[in-house]
Structure formats: structure tokens, C-alpha cells
Design an enzyme around this catalytic site. Structure first.
Site, PDB file in Angstrom:
ATOM      1  N   GLY A  90       0.863  -1.170   0.000  1.00  0.00           N
ATOM      2  CA  GLY A  90       0.000   0.000   0.000  1.00  0.00           C
ATOM      3  C   GLY A  90       0.896   1.215   0.000  1.00  0.00           C
ATOM      4  O   GLY A  90       2.121   1.083   0.062  1.00  0.00           O
ATOM      5  N   GLY A  92       3.028   3.358   1.435  1.00  0.00           N
ATOM      6  CA  GLY A  92       3.685   3.363   2.734  1.00  0.00           C
ATOM      7  C   GLY A  92       4.433   4.652   3.004  1.00  0.00           C
ATOM      8  O   GLY A  92       4.876   4.909   4.114  1.00  0.00           O
ATOM      9  N   LYS A 113       5.289  12.027  -2.569  1.00  0.00           N
ATOM     10  CA  LYS A 113       6.110  10.878  -2.160  1.00  0.00           C
ATOM     11  C   LYS A 113       7.059  11.315  -1.047  1.00  0.00           C
ATOM     12  O   LYS A 113       7.750  12.318  -1.186  1.00  0.00           O
ATOM     13  CB  LYS A 113       6.905  10.375  -3.376  1.00  0.00           C
ATOM     14  N   GLY A 126       8.386   6.034   6.182  1.00  0.00           N
ATOM     15  CA  GLY A 126       7.474   6.898   5.435  1.00  0.00           C
ATOM     16  C   GLY A 126       8.176   8.002   4.650  1.00  0.00           C
ATOM     17  O   GLY A 126       7.531   8.856   4.045  1.00  0.00           O
ATOM     18  N   ARG A 176       4.561  13.900  -7.491  1.00  0.00           N
ATOM     19  CA  ARG A 176       4.403  13.148  -8.743  1.00  0.00           C
ATOM     20  C   ARG A 176       3.034  13.422  -9.341  1.00  0.00           C
ATOM     21  O   ARG A 176       2.043  13.506  -8.619  1.00  0.00           O
ATOM     22  CB  ARG A 176       4.555  11.661  -8.426  1.00  0.00           C
ATOM     23  N   ASP A 252       3.129  -4.045  -8.158  1.00  0.00           N
ATOM     24  CA  ASP A 252       2.673  -2.806  -7.503  1.00  0.00           C
ATOM     25  C   ASP A 252       3.324  -1.583  -8.135  1.00  0.00           C
ATOM     26  O   ASP A 252       2.982  -0.451  -7.792  1.00  0.00           O
ATOM     27  CB  ASP A 252       2.946  -2.853  -5.993  1.00  0.00           C
ATOM     28  N   ASP A 262       6.858   4.575 -10.974  1.00  0.00           N
ATOM     29  CA  ASP A 262       7.695   4.267  -9.816  1.00  0.00           C
ATOM     30  C   ASP A 262       9.153   4.052 -10.198  1.00  0.00           C
ATOM     31  O   ASP A 262       9.603   2.939 -10.447  1.00  0.00           O
ATOM     32  CB  ASP A 262       7.133   3.050  -9.045  1.00  0.00           C
TER      33      ASP A 262
END
Ligand code: AMP
Ligand code: MG
Length: 486
Positions: A90, A92, A113, A126, A176, A252, A262
Site C-alpha cells: 500500500g 507506505g 512521495k 514513510g 508526482r 505494484d 515508480d
């Protein structure tokens, strides 16, 4: 034109059932400062470029203040990491701040991010480090300007917050932009956790929002899957053509709309080394450069499995069977273009394959070799490119075939060179270039980030003042190891 205070948010994801996400507010930096701002990305949001001078800019994108109209949330998803299903993923360390609609009616996700812990952070802090934000910022913009579907990046905000990785670094946040942050892994989660209703809701949302042309098809789910197969196959072809290695092709990290998504330990090929592994943590080379097309299909298989409650098995299999042809079609067309061929002949595939093999055997630079090929005239004569090959006889033999092929279609040298220069980039984001920008930034000098950002907005243009960036990488910059930890 909007200001930071009047951005046109429409947070459609936050109106979906609350089981799909968790509401989380960013954990702001105490002392945020602007590292880099991309006015081009601001334009996508109709955001006036002067906004970067507003003191609120770093407050908003350093997580201190909430943008008016935003509705931050962490998305839940899972996915296959290096082939193994992980149910505990998820967002994070990133938050979907909200979605902004621009004057053209396009919707852009704003994803921050590095914005702090979420319920999906597991053992993570995090945070994101400056180094990785710079890599994603430059990498995603470079890919966009190479004509490859990609997320974009609006800005990097830095901090004095220490973040522990292999050594202590500084925390930063990257804003992003993407058409969507919905990944293959969203559907895998809903399938593997047995939530078919929610899965259908999400599929309908994706189709309505991102594939509206398919909404009225009689089997819209199959049409949607077929389309994502097509887009993913094409994306893999584009990556191969430009020599891009993603590095962490977990499901993911695969966008449901087929954009490059990503950016971690990605890398562009320097020498043409098909087995190139850009991710230092990828011990088995699962995501080596030449594995990417088959991994794309593997990931689509995982997605097909997740969609098996919506789509008949035969239809899923048929759609997956379309992958190879789609990939080979796009890759073959792209290679012919890179060779400057206007027409298509059966022998073209071998001609291209033999050129690639020559590059591999001679440790020739992928980008520079294709770029130089534009200046190989169709008439007899020596080519400067020849000097880059140890086995000159093999190069000469290949060149004879290439020239014959050019003659056969009556190729015009000038026209061909102009065309080839529009498909074979002169400037790519070599790892060492990003590393120089990172090293300088870690010393507080952000100038090189902006320099590279500007350079990479015109990768196909001759930029005489920037010739040095088109050179071979220096010795120290050839085998930089980039790890996952960022
Ligand atoms: P990535 O390798 O960046 O694609 O991340 C894989 C998963 O790990 C995602 O669920 C991320 O949100 C999570 N993650 C990565 N780094 C961190 C971190 N520093 N803190 C919390 N979660 C993280
Ligand atoms: Mg990820």
C-alpha cells in the site's frame, strides 16, 4: 490560470468506498525548502509558474500545509514483488493529495512521495531521500520527453530531516503527477482478499475514468483487459527501444493505464549489454534489461488472475495471447525506424538483430551507436562509427548489407538522417549524470538538476553547448550500483 489556493480539485478516488484507502495527512518537514520546480508540469495543472516563489509552495509540497480542496489518502494495494505475493503493501510513504482537473478536462493525480507514515508503512519510516527524489524527478521527465508514457514530476522539496538508509541522508518529497496511481496490485489485493464487489467497483471506476471509449462495449471488462495488455506490450517495446531498464518491475509498480511508473534503481543502457541489471538488489537478474518483455507478460498474467471473477478464462487467455504480437509489432516498427528504414522487408529483423549483436560483442554504446548511424551515408566510404568497433571487418560486412538495404528503398541520406535523429535520442539520463546532480545537491547546489531537466526536455535535438552530455560515460560512471533502498 490557477494559483496554489485555487487549484481545481476533483477527488474522485476519495469518493470511492472507504475500504480502498486510509485517510492520512502528510507529516510535514520542519524546514522545507525548494530543491527544484518544473514549470512544464505546473502547466499541466494550469498552475501559474510564479507559484513556486510563494512561501506556501514549500509548505504545501513539503507536507506542512494542506492544499485547499485536496483530500489526502494512502491507497491500499498489494502485489508480486520479485515473483512473490506480498499482501502487506500500500502507499507506505506517499499520499494521493487529490486529483486536479485542467482546462482541457484532463485529470492529474497529485501524489506526494515521502510524506510520512501511513497504515501501510510496515517497518518503513514513510520518508524518501533527496537522492531518490532527484532520480525519479529527472527520470520521469526524461522518459516523457523521449515520447514514452510516464508519470511526471512537479517539484522536489528538501529538508534538514535526517533519514537513515545505508548511511544517514536528508529527507525530501517529490510531487508526482500521473493520470492514475491505480496499479495492477490494486486488483490483486481485492482478488486475493476476496472482495469481488469492491473489485468490480474499482474496475468500473477505472474504465469510466481512464478508458471511457470502452465503457459501452458489450464486454467492457474484456475490452479493458485487452487494452491494458496492448498498452503494456507497447510500453515494454518502448523501454527496449530506448534502452531503459526499470529495475523493480513488481506488479505494484505497474500502472493500470500503461505508463512508466515508480522510478527506483532504473537505468539507461550505456554499452549494449542485454543482460544489464540496474538494481543492485536484484541478485538473480529477474528484472535484467532483456527480461523486461517477458516480465511485462508475467505481470499481466498476475493481473488476469485477479480479474478472473469479471472476465471469462478463455477471454483472458485470448487477450494474453495478443501480447507477443503487440510487443513484436511495436518493437519491430521501432527498430526499423531506428535504422531509418521507411519500408518493411522480411530481412529487416535480421539486419537489426545483427547490428545489436555487433554492439554487444564490441561493447559499443547503445545510444551513441544508433545516433551515429544517421550519419552513415548510403554511398561507399568509411564511417566514423567504424572506429567504435573492435571487429571492424564485422562492422564493414554489416554496413554493406545496411547500405544495400538503403539503396533498395531509394533512401535519401538527408531525409533519413533527419528522421533518424527524431527517433534516436542524442541525450539520455545516464546514471553518472544523475549521480553528479545528486552529489552536487547533497552539497546544497541544485543547479545541475535544473541543467539536466532542461537538457532532457530536448533529447533529440543537437545542443552544441551540451555536447559533453552526449559523450561516453567516464570510467567511474560506468557501473554505478543503485540499490532499492531509497
Ligand atoms: P517501492 O520499492 O518504492 O516500490 O516500495 C515498495 C513498498 O514499500 C510500497 O508499499 C512502499 O510504499 C513501501 N515503502 C518503500 N519505502 C518505504 C519507506 N521508507 N517507508 C514506508 N514504506 C515504504
Ligand atoms: Mg512502488
Amino acid at each position: 490560470m490557477a494559483t496554489l489556493h485555487t487549484l481545481a480539485f476533483d477527488n474522485s478516488y476519495s469518493r470511492l468506498p472507504s475500504g480502498l484507502y486510509s485517510r492520512v495527512e502528510p507529516a510535514g518537514f520542519a524546514h522545507p525548502h525548494l530543491v527544484s520546480f518544473n514549470p512544464e508540469a505546473a502547466r499541466l495543472l494550469d498552475l501559474e509558474p510564479e507559484c513556486a516563489h510563494n512561501p506556501d509552495f514549500v509548505a504545501f509540497f513539503g507536507g506542512q500545509k494542506l492544499l485547499p480542496g485536496s483530500a489526502p489518502l494512502a491507497m491500499k494495494y498489494t502485489g508480486h514483488q520479485f515473483g512473490v505475493y506480498n499482501p502487506d503493501l500500500g502507499d507506505g510513504r506517499g499520499l494521493l493529495l487529490g486529483e486536479v482537473v485542467n482546462a482541457q478536462g484532463e485529470t492529474w493525480d497529485l501524489h506526494l512521495k515521502g510524506a510520512g507514515k501511513t497504515p501501510y508503512s510496515r517497518f518503513g519510516d514513510g520518508r524518501a531521500v533527496l537522492r531518490s527524489c532527484i532520480r525519479e524527478y529527472l527520470g520521469s521527465e526524461a522518459m516523457h520527453h523521449l515520447g514514452i508514457p510516464s508519470t511526471r514530476a512537479l517539484c522536489i522539496v528538501g529538508s534538514d530531516e535526517p533519514v537513515l538508509r545505508e548511511k544517514t541522508e536528508r529527507g525530501a518529497m517529490l510531487l508526482r503527477l500521473a493520470d492514475t496511481h491505480i496499479r495492477f496490485g490494486h486488483f490483486e489485493w481485492l482478488f486475493h482478499s476476496n472482495q469481488p464487489e469492491l473489485l468490480k467497483t474499482l474496475a468500473d471506476f477505472v474504465i469510466t475514468k481512464h478508458f471511457p471509449e470502452l465503457a459501452d462495449e458489450h464486454d467492457r471488462y474484456t475490452a479493458f483487459f485487452r487494452e491494458i495488455v496492448r498498452r503494456t506490450a507497447r510500453l515494454m517495446a518502448f523501454w527496449q527501444l530506448v534502452g531503459f531498464a526499470h529495475g523493480v518491475m513488481n506488479t505494484d509498480n505497474f500502472s493500470i493505464t500503461g505508463a512508466t511508473f515508480d522510478y527506483g534503481p532504473f537505468g539507461f543502457l550505456d554499452v549494449y549489454e542485454p543482460g544489464f541489471i540496474c538494481n543492485h538488489s536484484d541478485y538473480n537478474g529477474r528484472y535484467a534489461w532483456n527480461q523486461q518483455p517477458s516480465v511485462g507478460l508475467w505481470n499481466l498474467n498476475a493481473l488476469a488472475y485477479a480479474l478472473s471473477g469479471l472476465i471469462e478464462k478463455d477471454a483472458l487467455v485470448a487477450a494474453l495471447q495478443g501480447y507477443e504480437g503487440e510487443f513484436l509489432g511495436a518493437y519491430g516498427t521501432g527498430l526499423r525506424q531506428k535504422l531509418g528504414l521507411r519500408t518493411e522487408r522480411p530481412e529487416d529483423h535480421q539486419l537489426a538483430a545483427d547490428f545489436l549483436e555487433l554492439l554487444a560483442r564490441n561493447n559499443a554504446d547503445y545510444t551513441r551507436s544508433f545516433r551515429a548511424l544517421a550519419h552513415v551515408g548510403s554511398a561507399e566510404g568509411r564511417s566514423p562509427l567504424r572506429d567504435d568497433f573492435l571487429d571492424r571487418e564485422a562492422f564493414d560486412a554489416w554496413l554493406r548489407r545496411y547500405r544495400e538495404r538503403l539503396h533498395a528503398e531509394g533512401s535519401d541520406d538527408r531525409e533519413r538522417a533527419a528522421f533518424m535523429n527524431s527517433v534516436n535520442p542524442k541525450y539520455i539520463l545516464r546514471n553518472y549524470m544523475a549521480q553528479i546532480a545528486i552529489d552536487k545537491a547533497e552539497d546544497g547546489d541544485y543547479g545541475e538538476i535544473e541543467k539536466l531537466r532542461m537538457l532532457l526536455t530536448r533529447p533529440f535535438d543537437e545542443q552544441p553547448e551540451n555536447e559533453a552530455y552526449a559523450a561516453l560515460p567516464p570510467d567511474w560512471g560506468r557501473h554505478l550500483e543503485i540499490s532499492c533502498s531509497s
